[in-house]
Design a protein around this motif. Structure first.
Motif, PDB file in Angstrom:
ATOM      1  N   PRO A   1       0.913  -1.205   0.075  1.00 44.52           N
ATOM      2  CA  PRO A   1       0.097  -0.062  -0.108  1.00 44.52           C
ATOM      3  C   PRO A   1       0.781   1.190   0.231  1.00 44.52           C
ATOM      4  O   PRO A   1       0.976   1.975   0.946  1.00 44.52           O
ATOM      5  N   LEU A   2       1.591   1.624  -1.161  1.00 42.49           N
ATOM      6  CA  LEU A   2       2.360   2.624  -1.258  1.00 42.49           C
ATOM      7  C   LEU A   2       1.528   3.802  -2.168  1.00 42.49           C
ATOM      8  O   LEU A   2       0.662   3.183  -2.706  1.00 42.49           O
ATOM      9  N   TYR A   3       1.745   5.029  -1.740  1.00 40.91           N
ATOM     10  CA  TYR A   3       1.090   5.964  -2.384  1.00 40.91           C
ATOM     11  C   TYR A   3       2.045   6.588  -3.529  1.00 40.91           C
ATOM     12  O   TYR A   3       3.052   6.554  -3.412  1.00 40.91           O
ATOM     13  N   ALA A   4       1.289   7.336  -4.516  1.00 45.42           N
ATOM     14  CA  ALA A   4       2.075   7.930  -5.487  1.00 45.42           C
ATOM     15  C   ALA A   4       2.668   9.286  -4.796  1.00 45.42           C
ATOM     16  O   ALA A   4       1.782  10.054  -4.531  1.00 45.42           O
ATOM     17  N   ILE A   5       3.869   9.336  -4.861  1.00 48.59           N
ATOM     18  CA  ILE A   5       4.576  10.723  -4.218  1.00 48.59           C
ATOM     19  C   ILE A   5       5.331  11.509  -5.424  1.00 48.59           C
ATOM     20  O   ILE A   5       5.701  10.886  -6.309  1.00 48.59           O
ATOM     21  N   GLY A   6       5.429  12.913  -4.908  1.00 46.60           N
ATOM     22  CA  GLY A   6       6.378  13.721  -5.866  1.00 46.60           C
ATOM     23  C   GLY A   6       7.072  14.627  -4.955  1.00 46.60           C
ATOM     24  O   GLY A   6       6.793  14.947  -3.695  1.00 46.60           O
ATOM     25  N   LEU A   7       7.984  15.253  -5.518  1.00 46.23           N
ATOM     26  CA  LEU A   7       8.615  16.273  -4.847  1.00 46.23           C
ATOM     27  C   LEU A   7       9.249  17.410  -5.857  1.00 46.23           C
ATOM     28  O   LEU A   7       9.560  17.159  -6.835  1.00 46.23           O
ATOM     29  N   HIS A   8       8.788  18.552  -5.392  1.00 47.47           N
ATOM     30  CA  HIS A   8       9.164  19.924  -6.057  1.00 47.47           C
ATOM     31  C   HIS A   8       9.996  20.770  -5.478  1.00 47.47           C
ATOM     32  O   HIS A   8       9.702  21.078  -4.455  1.00 47.47           O
ATOM     33  N   VAL A   9      10.850  21.671  -6.344  1.00 48.56           N
ATOM     34  CA  VAL A   9      11.817  22.585  -5.570  1.00 48.56           C
ATOM     35  C   VAL A   9      11.599  24.020  -6.438  1.00 48.56           C
ATOM     36  O   VAL A   9      11.694  23.954  -7.733  1.00 48.56           O
ATOM     37  N   TRP A  10      11.449  24.947  -5.487  1.00 47.49           N
ATOM     38  CA  TRP A  10      11.589  26.258  -6.180  1.00 47.49           C
ATOM     39  C   TRP A  10      12.467  27.101  -5.596  1.00 47.49           C
ATOM     40  O   TRP A  10      12.923  27.171  -4.414  1.00 47.49           O
ATOM     41  N   LYS A  11      13.186  27.954  -6.173  1.00 45.51           N
ATOM     42  CA  LYS A  11      14.051  28.993  -5.996  1.00 45.51           C
ATOM     43  C   LYS A  11      13.545  30.355  -5.499  1.00 45.51           C
ATOM     44  O   LYS A  11      12.686  30.750  -6.177  1.00 45.51           O
ATOM     45  N   VAL A  12      13.779  30.671  -4.306  1.00 45.47           N
ATOM     46  CA  VAL A  12      13.231  32.156  -3.986  1.00 45.47           C
ATOM     47  C   VAL A  12      14.069  33.197  -3.647  1.00 45.47           C
ATOM     48  O   VAL A  12      15.369  32.775  -3.060  1.00 45.47           O
ATOM     49  N   GLU A  13      13.969  34.459  -3.735  1.00 45.08           N
ATOM     50  CA  GLU A  13      14.693  35.540  -3.391  1.00 45.08           C
ATOM     51  C   GLU A  13      14.888  35.737  -1.947  1.00 45.08           C
ATOM     52  O   GLU A  13      16.093  35.897  -1.458  1.00 45.08           O
ATOM     53  N   LYS A  14      13.723  35.559  -1.192  1.00 48.14           N
ATOM     54  CA  LYS A  14      13.879  35.956   0.173  1.00 48.14           C
ATOM     55  C   LYS A  14      12.901  34.827   0.881  1.00 48.14           C
ATOM     56  O   LYS A  14      12.099  34.332   0.342  1.00 48.14           O
ATOM     57  N   ARG A  15      13.012  34.932   2.286  1.00 46.97           N
ATOM     58  CA  ARG A  15      12.111  34.155   2.911  1.00 46.97           C
ATOM     59  C   ARG A  15      10.928  34.417   3.211  1.00 46.97           C
ATOM     60  O   ARG A  15       9.796  33.590   3.325  1.00 46.97           O
ATOM     61  N   ARG A  16      10.425  35.590   2.771  1.00 47.47           N
ATOM     62  CA  ARG A  16       9.173  36.228   2.652  1.00 47.47           C
ATOM     63  C   ARG A  16       8.729  36.396   1.096  1.00 47.47           C
ATOM     64  O   ARG A  16       9.477  37.059   0.260  1.00 47.47           O
ATOM     65  N   PHE A  17       7.698  35.447   0.759  1.00 51.41           N
ATOM     66  CA  PHE A  17       7.463  35.562  -0.533  1.00 51.41           C
ATOM     67  C   PHE A  17       5.878  35.224  -0.981  1.00 51.41           C
ATOM     68  O   PHE A  17       5.275  34.600   0.039  1.00 51.41           O
ATOM     69  N   ASN A  18       5.335  35.477  -2.069  1.00 44.64           N
ATOM     70  CA  ASN A  18       4.030  35.203  -2.517  1.00 44.64           C
ATOM     71  C   ASN A  18       3.886  33.552  -2.932  1.00 44.64           C
ATOM     72  O   ASN A  18       4.470  33.110  -3.864  1.00 44.64           O
ATOM     73  N   LEU A  19       3.348  32.569  -1.949  1.00 47.17           N
ATOM     74  CA  LEU A  19       3.382  31.404  -2.214  1.00 47.17           C
ATOM     75  C   LEU A  19       2.550  30.905  -3.601  1.00 47.17           C
ATOM     76  O   LEU A  19       3.192  30.173  -4.319  1.00 47.17           O
ATOM     77  N   GLN A  20       1.425  31.537  -3.736  1.00 48.66           N
ATOM     78  CA  GLN A  20       0.466  31.219  -4.994  1.00 48.66           C
ATOM     79  C   GLN A  20       1.555  31.539  -6.229  1.00 48.66           C
ATOM     80  O   GLN A  20       1.426  30.894  -7.248  1.00 48.66           O
ATOM     81  N   LYS A  21       2.069  32.736  -6.261  1.00 52.67           N
ATOM     82  CA  LYS A  21       2.894  33.120  -7.374  1.00 52.67           C
ATOM     83  C   LYS A  21       4.109  32.223  -7.682  1.00 52.67           C
ATOM     84  O   LYS A  21       4.566  31.872  -8.627  1.00 52.67           O
ATOM     85  N   THR A  22       4.776  31.835  -6.433  1.00 50.25           N
ATOM     86  CA  THR A  22       5.863  30.972  -6.761  1.00 50.25           C
ATOM     87  C   THR A  22       5.577  29.332  -7.165  1.00 50.25           C
ATOM     88  O   THR A  22       6.297  29.082  -8.100  1.00 50.25           O
ATOM     89  N   ILE A  23       4.335  28.817  -6.487  1.00 48.62           N
ATOM     90  CA  ILE A  23       4.347  27.564  -6.953  1.00 48.62           C
ATOM     91  C   ILE A  23       3.594  27.649  -8.521  1.00 48.62           C
ATOM     92  O   ILE A  23       3.840  26.597  -9.160  1.00 48.62           O
ATOM     93  N   GLN A  24       3.262  28.586  -9.070  1.00 50.28           N
ATOM     94  CA  GLN A  24       2.863  28.698 -10.338  1.00 50.28           C
ATOM     95  C   GLN A  24       4.046  28.981 -11.291  1.00 50.28           C
ATOM     96  O   GLN A  24       3.774  28.660 -12.406  1.00 50.28           O
ATOM     97  N   SER A  25       5.133  29.143 -10.620  1.00 50.28           N
ATOM     98  CA  SER A  25       6.329  29.588 -11.911  1.00 50.28           C
ATOM     99  C   SER A  25       7.085  28.284 -11.945  1.00 50.28           C
ATOM    100  O   SER A  25       6.839  26.934 -11.141  1.00 50.28           O
ATOM    101  N   PRO A  26       8.029  28.082 -12.768  1.00 54.42           N
ATOM    102  CA  PRO A  26       8.506  26.666 -13.167  1.00 54.42           C
ATOM    103  C   PRO A  26       9.363  26.328 -12.136  1.00 54.42           C
ATOM    104  O   PRO A  26      10.137  27.182 -11.411  1.00 54.42           O
ATOM    105  N   VAL A  27       9.539  25.165 -11.735  1.00 57.84           N
ATOM    106  CA  VAL A  27      10.580  24.622 -10.540  1.00 57.84           C
ATOM    107  C   VAL A  27      11.943  24.562 -11.180  1.00 57.84           C
ATOM    108  O   VAL A  27      12.379  24.321 -12.310  1.00 57.84           O
ATOM    109  N   VAL A  28      12.747  24.561 -10.255  1.00 64.61           N
ATOM    110  CA  VAL A  28      14.265  24.178 -10.565  1.00 64.61           C
ATOM    111  C   VAL A  28      14.489  22.965 -10.625  1.00 64.61           C
ATOM    112  O   VAL A  28      15.702  22.434 -11.179  1.00 64.61           O
TER     113      VAL A  28
END
Length: 642
Positions: free
Chosen positions: A395-422
């Motif tokens: 009973p394993l689940y389908a899993i995934g992992l995504h990474v984004w680069k951000v300029e600062k620790r404070r950022f717009n989450l919605q805008k970031t996850i809609q941008s291309p991943v690194v």
């Protein structure tokens, strides 16, 4: 007469009885349990020892248990003395030494740390012979003892019936494992892979698998794993270059009648001295195949990452030691942090992690899920969402992992996850552990592990192994909270769900591009005056490979029932239609009566669907004061009848 064995250790947690062999049944092992006896090594042979003098005779052979995947992974212990001592700690008293008590301890890497497993040395036999794994030298017992400890770790021997080489390699090495498909790869990728196999053949374990039978010279079986024991360059008499790969079948018998088999006709192409060199010291079940034969007959290659003398894992591509390791545990919790894949608007709810790269570095990001208990029903080596066949019903689940680069620790989450991943997984997969390989510049990065479906609960381990210094931390409530637009408004959500079905020639009208659009189902709803936000979610209930492109429109419901709502423009539209299990959008609607029209892009596409209408109301949440009640004792039917 065998020496007496009274007074020796008998493991009370994993005793020599049927419960240690099978627990649920359903495998070919079950009917044999009554014929299996338990003997200690000194009752099986006159001079038992842990390891053979000739390492080549320590290669594993499979018995009547379908655990070829585990036996192939054990070849990793032939490659590193340090790793062998990590898994099988030295200085344990054996059969002819003072202090022998009949127990042995092995270690396995499980979900982030090494665990000790102690067992007695009573081993399953048929007659006077081991019936499960054994070495080529049957007087050596390290492998059957390790197999018994691994069976105890899984609950019983039957739980080892079928599995993946990659999982066993992780358990034995605590490292990373690469898995390559030979079917999907291009020629340049295959050549690159073979070059790495040649470079690393003496430093790490390499396995290959047949996942489905092909037409060829050999009868390699199906859903079966093999060990690659050597790779050599060769030259024909006319100067042509060869790459020959030596493969061992854990069945321990000949199964290959190809051109480079023991009696193959291609040996005439090389000198007698070269053919003698290649054929010398072949063990039972070993055979040579040429590169093109190998690529044609086998479906997959699995390779463990090498470990250097300082016990650092090395990159499989650059040989660079991964000197820095960080790991953190996390959980997907239904209704809180189980946000699902990026197909879902709830994706930002998934656990989120920071990591900081201090200097240009090569990194591997590994995600491991904690599997639930389960038992398999067929011998095999692979489970993948996108490739080949599902062999083991864990009973394993389908899993995934995504990474984004951000300029600062404070950022717009919605805008970031809609941008291309690194870096990111191409698709969610049913792997116990997956990893990303990337070269990253200094800076801050956001990591989001996810399951494919939302509200899928489970625990996971996130590891980062890097050539340069890194810092990994979880984004918690103590850190700056990243808010989505719906979090900015106080209130409570009320949700209503409506189920429906698109039927061919009835109400599967397709998108607004088609005249039949007006046939689609209509779902009425009311936006109350106290509503602050509306969220509409459309889900299609189908198998992943049969997804339709779906979307929806929201119309004002005309007060005059004689008028069609479709003559007006939609007040909200979730388009373009998307090939997703679920599409969703926030709707800013004024109070009133509306209808939702869900549709597939093309007409006459049949499917069940559900529409969830969530309304955020301006009211305070209720603070519950309830406590957990007493456990109710179930009354059995038999007692009631009495």
């Amino acid at each position: 007469m065998p020496p007496p064995t009274r007074g020796l250790f008998v493991d009370p947690e994993f005793p020599p009885c049927v419960s240690s062999l099978v627990q649920r049944g359903g495998t070919p092992l079950s009917p044999l349990c009554d014929h299996i006896t338990w003997l200690r090594p000194q009752e099986i042979c006159a001079s038992p020892r842990l390891f053979p003098e000739n390492a080549r005779l320590g290669i594993g052979k499979q018995g009547i248990l379908g655990d070829c995947w585990f036996i192939c992974a054990c070849f990793a212990l032939h490659k590193s003395q340090k790793l062998l001592h990590q898994v099988f700690p030295p200085a344990q008293c054996t059969w002819n030494e003072p202090g022998y008590t009949g127990c042995f301890t092995c270690r396995f890497w499980r979900f982030g740390h090494w665990v000790d497993v102690t067992v007695d040395d009573c081993l399953p036999c048929l007659g006077q012979k081991l019936c499960f794994s054994h070495c080529e030298d049957q007087g050596a017992f390290w492998l059957p003892l390790l197999e018994k400890a691994y069976a105890k770790l899984h609950g019983c021997y039957e739980s080892l019936w079928a599995g993946q080489v990659v999982d066993a390699l992780v358990d034995l090495t605590g490292g990373l494992v690469e898995r390559w498909s030979l079917e999907d790869a291009e020629d340049i990728d295959r050549n690159k892979m073979l070059c790495r196999m040649l470079d690393l053949k003496n430093r790490c374990a390499i396995s290959c698998s047949v996942l489905h039978s092909k037409e060829g010279a050999g009868d390699l079986g199906e859903f079966h794993a093999f060990t690659i024991t050597d790779i050599q360059h060769g030259v024909t008499k006319d100067g042509q270059q060869l790459i020959l790969i030596r493969v061992h079948n854990p069945w321990g018998r000949s199964c290959w009648s190809g051109a480079w088999g023991r009696d193959g006709d291609k040996w005439a192409l090389v000198s007698k001295s070269d053919s003698a060199k290649f054929l010398y010291d072949l063990q039972d079940g070993e055979f040579w195949v040429e590169k093109e034969e190998f690529l044609q007959e086998f479906n997959e290659v699995t390779m463990a990452f090498p470990v250097d003398e300082m016990e650092y894992i090395q990159s499989i591509w650059t040989d660079c030691p991964l000197l820095h390791t960080q790991q953190l545990y996390g959980s997907w919790v239904k209704g809180q942090t189980a946000g699902g894949s990026r197909n879902n608007v709830s994706f930002p709810d998934n656990p989120k992690f920071w990591f900081v790269v201090r200097e240009q570095s090569e990194l591997y990001l590994a995600l491991m899920q904690r599997p639930q208990s389960g038992i398999s029903s067929a011998d095999g080596t692979h489970r993948s969402q996108s490739r080949s066949v599902i062999l083991k019903s864990t009973p394993l689940y389908a899993i995934g992992l995504h990474v984004w680069k951000v300029e600062k620790r404070r950022f717009n989450l919605q805008k970031t996850i809609q941008s291309p991943v690194v870096a990111g997984t191409a698709s969610h997969s049913y792997d116990r552990q997956l990893h990303l390989h990337c070269e990253l510049s200094p800076g801050y990065y956001l990591v989001i592990p996810s399951t494919f479906l939302r509200d899928t609960e489970g625990d996971f381990l996130l590891r980062i192994l890097s050539s340069g210094p890194i810092t990994l931390s979880e984004i918690t409530s103590n850190q700056p909270k990243i808010k989505t637009s719906e979090d900015d408004v106080k209130g409570t959500w009320e949700t209503r769900e409506v189920k429906g079905q698109w039927k061919k020639d009835v109400n599967a009208g397709g998108s607004r591009n088609y005249p039949s659009y007006c046939l689609n189902p209509t779902i009425p709803f009311i936006v109350p005056s106290k509503a602050q936000l509306m969220r509409v979610t459309l889900k299609q209930h189908c198998q992943e490979k049969h997804c339709h492109a779906i979307g929806f429109h929201v119309y004002m419901d005309p007060s005059d029932r004689s008028l069609s709502p479709f003559v007006q423009e939609p007040r909200a539209s979730c388009v373009p239609h998307s090939y997703s299990h679920e599409v969703s959008m926030m709707c800013d609607l004024s109070p009133g009566q509306y209808i939702i029209v869900p549709s597939t892009y093309l007409p006459n596409q049949e499917c069940d669907f559900s529409v969830s209408i969530s309304t955020k109301m301006e009211r305070k949440s209720i603070e519950s004061q309830e406590t957990l009640g007493k456990i109710l004792n179930e009354v059995s039917v038999v007692k009631m009848m009495k």
